[in-house]
Design a protein around this motif. Structure first.
Motif, short mmCIF file in Angstrom:
data_model
loop_
_atom_site.label_atom_id
_atom_site.label_comp_id
_atom_site.label_asym_id
_atom_site.label_seq_id
_atom_site.Cartn_x
_atom_site.Cartn_y
_atom_site.Cartn_z
N HIS A 156 -49.02 -48.71 -19.77
CA HIS A 156 -48.76 -47.53 -20.52
C HIS A 156 -48.11 -46.39 -19.97
CE1 HIS A 156 -50.26 -45.01 -23.93
NE2 HIS A 156 -50.84 -44.12 -23.14
N VAL A 157 -48.23 -46.09 -18.74
CA VAL A 157 -47.35 -44.97 -18.21
C VAL A 157 -45.85 -45.64 -18.01
CG1 VAL A 157 -46.67 -43.81 -16.30
CG2 VAL A 157 -49.19 -44.19 -16.78
N THR A 158 -45.54 -46.86 -17.78
CA THR A 158 -44.05 -47.17 -17.69
C THR A 158 -43.65 -47.11 -19.11
OG1 THR A 158 -44.77 -48.84 -16.06
CG2 THR A 158 -42.53 -49.28 -17.16
N LYS A 159 -44.35 -47.60 -20.09
CA LYS A 159 -43.64 -47.32 -21.29
C LYS A 159 -43.35 -45.96 -22.09
CE LYS A 159 -44.23 -48.89 -26.23
NZ LYS A 159 -43.86 -47.77 -26.98
N ALA A 160 -44.45 -44.98 -21.49
CA ALA A 160 -44.08 -43.60 -21.66
C ALA A 160 -42.85 -43.07 -21.26
CB ALA A 160 -45.26 -42.86 -21.16
N LEU A 161 -42.54 -43.45 -19.86
CA LEU A 161 -41.36 -43.22 -19.10
C LEU A 161 -40.06 -43.79 -19.77
CD1 LEU A 161 -42.44 -43.83 -15.37
CD2 LEU A 161 -41.44 -41.65 -16.31
N ASN A 165 -37.05 -41.05 -21.55
CA ASN A 165 -35.97 -41.38 -21.64
C ASN A 165 -34.86 -41.52 -22.70
OD1 ASN A 165 -35.89 -40.66 -18.67
ND2 ASN A 165 -36.58 -42.87 -18.21
N SER A 166 -35.41 -42.54 -23.65
CA SER A 166 -34.84 -43.17 -24.93
C SER A 166 -34.53 -41.72 -25.79
CB SER A 166 -35.40 -44.03 -25.46
OG SER A 166 -36.88 -43.81 -25.86
N VAL A 167 -35.63 -40.90 -26.07
CA VAL A 167 -35.56 -39.89 -26.71
C VAL A 167 -34.49 -38.86 -26.37
CG1 VAL A 167 -37.00 -37.73 -27.56
CG2 VAL A 167 -37.80 -39.94 -27.46
N LEU A 168 -34.28 -38.73 -24.85
CA LEU A 168 -33.24 -37.81 -24.44
C LEU A 168 -31.87 -37.91 -24.86
CD1 LEU A 168 -34.46 -37.17 -20.90
CD2 LEU A 168 -34.40 -35.52 -22.51
N ILE A 169 -31.60 -39.15 -25.28
CA ILE A 169 -30.26 -39.91 -25.70
C ILE A 169 -29.86 -39.29 -27.07
CG2 ILE A 169 -28.80 -41.89 -26.13
CD1 ILE A 169 -30.56 -43.23 -23.98
N PRO A 170 -29.01 -38.64 -27.43
CA PRO A 170 -28.49 -38.39 -28.57
C PRO A 170 -28.65 -39.24 -29.60
CG PRO A 170 -27.19 -37.13 -26.98
CD PRO A 170 -27.93 -38.11 -26.41
N GLY A 171 -29.33 -39.30 -30.81
CA GLY A 171 -29.28 -40.17 -31.65
C GLY A 171 -28.35 -40.29 -33.01
N LYS A 172 -28.31 -41.24 -33.62
CA LYS A 172 -27.57 -41.19 -34.71
C LYS A 172 -28.55 -40.65 -35.99
CE LYS A 172 -24.78 -45.28 -33.89
NZ LYS A 172 -24.22 -46.75 -34.16
#
Length: 316
Positions: A156-161, A165-172
């Motif tokens: 659960h914690v690993t997925k949250a990490l 990090n994925s949310v920090l990436i600018p998205g389309k």
């Protein structure tokens, strides 16, 4: 006469053989317990240390303070992949009624990302607290019986990490509608929308000073030493707790194209609030935060005050 053990080929059962057998039975569970405990400790030290959590929190704060802009990019496919339209052409072709709708979608997307970052950070922080409690309170037997539950918490914690990090990436930014109206026989270029980030503007507290009737303000952008040609900043100022009509007029807004500005015509020995943020542009979708500094202007020297009093008496 040979003994029974000699005839059967069996070793005699001694006290030491019982101890050896018992140690062997204990060694495997202890080894497994140690490995499991070490794996959790390693995960905490590498991914959930105090320094790592501080970095995660800083990233959340920076994202909340940053300015988020919509970028509209496309390639003119009729001229090949290497030819891009200019910015002026881009805004000339975009439907003026559709673009504001896309900005609203971009604003919503940024708000969702900021909310998710906060939530993922809470999960990460709480997960560390849970794992540390397990290490501190679980004995070998509890570790063994609760290992599946512990593994689920780790996952659960690993997925949250990973999600953090994925949310920090600018998205389309995905859209169901075309931003460019029908161009007749002209081929409509392929458009791609994205929300990009510019770092927050922060006052340089050490280099900003006030004088008797003015204030020199300096600021910077984290990680950016030079000013981009198109960047502009909005500086606001106001007198705190005015008591007269003259003091009530002590406020204003100034646009600057540099990392410093001097504001004059201030009143001596008064506290002023100054704020700074990036100047709003057509493509800004989210950028409400601004940095604030409070400076108190210096009093006039005593001899200057006496001079003013004498001068005023002469006009009575």
């Amino acid at each position: 006469m040979s003994s029974h053990n000699e005839r059967t080929g069996l070793q005699p059962l001694t006290k030491s053989s019982f101890i050896s057998k018992e140690n062997g039975q204990l060694r495997e569970p202890w080894k497994k317990y140690t490995e499991q405990k070490n794996s959790i400790e390693g995960f905490i030290s590498s991914q959930l240390s105090s320094e790592a959590l501080r970095r995660y929190k800083v990233r959340v704060d920076i994202m909340k303070k940053s300015s988020h802009y919509m970028d509209v990019m496309w390639k003119d496919l009729s001229f090949g992949d290497q030819n891009y339209m200019t910015t002026s052409t881009m805004f000339h072709l975009i439907d003026p009624l559709k673009f504001p709708r896309m900005k609203k979608i971009g604003t919503t997307q940024v708000k969702i990302k900021l909310y998710l970052l906060e939530e993922f950070y809470k999960v990460i922080k709480h997960g560390k607290e849970q794992l540390e409690t397990i290490l501190r309170t679980y004995d070998m037997a509890t570790f063994s019986s609760e290992w599946e539950s512990i593994r689920e918490r780790l996952a659960h914690v690993t997925k949250a990490l990973s999600d953090f990090n994925s949310v920090l990436i600018p998205g389309k930014l995905h859209t169901k509608h075309r931003l460019i109206s029908d161009m007749g026989h002209t081929k409509i270029p392929h458009i791609r929308l994205a929300v990009n980030i510019k770092m927050p503007v922060v006052f340089d507290k050490k280099e900003s000073h006030s004088f008797q009737q003015s204030a020199m303000l300096k600021w910077y952008i984290e990680g950016q030493s030079t000013l981009h040609p198109s960047e502009q900043f909005e500086v606001r100022y106001k007198l705190i707790t005015p008591t007269t009509l003259e003091e009530g007029s002590q406020f204003g807004t100034i646009t600057a194209s540099s990392f410093s500005i001097e504001i004059g015509n201030l009143l001596p020995e008064k506290s002023y609030e100054f704020t700074i943020k990036r100047a709003e542009t057509y493509c800004l979708v989210y950028g409400f935060w601004n940095d604030t500094i409070i400076l108190k202007t210096k009093p006039f020297p005593t001899d200057h005050v006496d001079y003013l009093k004498k001068a005023s008496c002469c006009f009575v």
